[in-house]
Design an enzyme around this catalytic site. Sequence first.
Site, short mmCIF file in Angstrom:
data_model
loop_
_atom_site.label_atom_id
_atom_site.label_comp_id
_atom_site.label_asym_id
_atom_site.label_seq_id
_atom_site.Cartn_x
_atom_site.Cartn_y
_atom_site.Cartn_z
N ARG A 38 0.85 -1.19 0.00
CA ARG A 38 0.00 0.00 0.00
C ARG A 38 0.88 1.24 0.00
O ARG A 38 1.53 1.56 1.00
CB ARG A 38 -0.93 0.02 1.21
CG ARG A 38 -1.73 1.34 1.28
CD ARG A 38 -3.00 1.27 2.11
NE ARG A 38 -2.79 1.16 3.54
CZ ARG A 38 -3.75 1.33 4.44
NH1 ARG A 38 -4.98 1.63 4.06
NH2 ARG A 38 -3.51 1.19 5.72
N ASP B 203 -4.02 2.48 14.11
CA ASP B 203 -3.19 3.14 13.12
C ASP B 203 -3.72 4.55 12.92
O ASP B 203 -4.54 5.04 13.71
CB ASP B 203 -3.11 2.34 11.82
CG ASP B 203 -4.44 2.29 11.06
OD1 ASP B 203 -5.40 2.96 11.46
OD2 ASP B 203 -4.49 1.56 10.05
#
Length: 534
Positions: free
Chosen positions: A167, A446
């Site tokens: 990603r 996160d």
Amino acid sequence: MGTQSNWPKGVTITGPVHDGFEQILNFEAVEFLADLHRKFNASRLDLLENRVEMQEALDAGLEPGFDYDTACIRQADWQVRPAPKDLEDRRVEITGPVDRKMIINALNSGAKVFMADFEDASSPFWSNMIAGQINLRDANLRTIEYQHPDKNKTYKLNPDPAVLLVRPRGWHLEEAHMQIDGEAISASLFDFGLYLFHNHSILKSLNSGPYFYLPKLENSEEARLWNLVILHAQSKLGLPTGTVRVTVLIETILASLQLDEIIYELRDHICGLNCGRWDYIFSYIKRFARHKDKVLPDRAEVTMTSGFMRAYSQNVIEICHRRGAHAIGGMAAQIPVKNNEKANAEAFAKVRADKEREVTDGHDGTWVAHPGMVELAMKVFDHHMPKANQIERRVGKVNDASTLIRPSTGKITMNGVRTNVEVGILYIAAWLCGQGAVPIHNLMEDAATAEISRAQLWQWRIHGARLDTGEIITAQLLDEVFDQTSQQFQKQLGNEKYQSRKIEAATQIMRDMVMADEFAEFLTIPAYKLIQNQ
């Protein structure tokens, strides 16, 4: 450090080039990045300006819906290119940052896929970003090892590791350490370009390919730009169309209204969509920040069984399957709890219930945040999905856009306020210290959960939301909670750790963003300025 004369014309790299970095930042790779920047950065900036204009319209009261002009795409009968063989079965995917030990453990976890995350699970220190590229190249070469500095233990890859997906950072982020013709390069192009350049031939020898997760897309125009980048990059490297394969994270509320269109733009390269649930909640709050009728309750009450979240998930399944693509479920943020059997059992029960809902709804795979949850998720999917996927399954699409934007109901509590303040501060502090995935209260947090925390506090304050006790959430109330939380951290950590762990700096960032008159698009953009010398 490399000097300007070492790089292609017009390129300046201000980040230090430590031993080994030159393998990634060689002349040819940097030249490849410069070409991508010059060809596509202007379009990227235009699309970011479009986001600003859309937000202004939403702030003025716009209720978004399906695009009338693209109805023909939604109604037509078309499908995507079939997934490559090693991506046919994605029943359990694990995600995490790009540090060396994490990469080895994740690839060895027993999951089908590991998504190495340069974005929300990594703090974008220059050293983290370049070392991450080295680590991924070494993983693909099957030479990666890690010697623990304190234990007599060496970490190596097992013979049959998970399939690797990467990603890159989102369109909104820049890599400030590389300037091209006086402009910072897009972090998306930087991460994507370096990985593709250095790994496409290695991956071909493994009968695999350069596979990516694309984050934070707002609409099909942003997907179209990615497709143009991919086509151009493949051409420059002499790769056939379809060599690069992508999965798009549906983690913005506006993208949820353009699923067919996003898949269509990427139809030669896309394999599926993923329900990025935490970012999706953040996007909902952000885009409807000025809509008093769309204030959400405590984060803990906004579950995947909430009306608008369930509609989102089921719509992803239906549209993916209609188009021959995978529908990947969301993250289970729970992690094993040591030395607390009751809490550990509760965490596993929540993961089991979440994964049973996903697979019985029709998802082809799911995400977990910790290797300790892989086996549980795998057993659930193995039991309910004996084949590689269930793309043939249909569940019915959402025809009424209002279903996707109708807020869930529930309580706003003082505990929810305190949790948001605490989680936001602790996550930002860890991020400022170089850590992007952080265990807090037995959840792997996160950047997305920090964004939810500060977004909720801002929206609750702006609209004078009421707690379940009847008390109105005001700036004064939030100031008191910030002060109490700061004092709590100082007492727990002591002054030295309080400073070294950057709790004070994180508290100031969090407080400033919550108390600001205007809602900031992302907290990572202003915070990035504080770590650019790392």
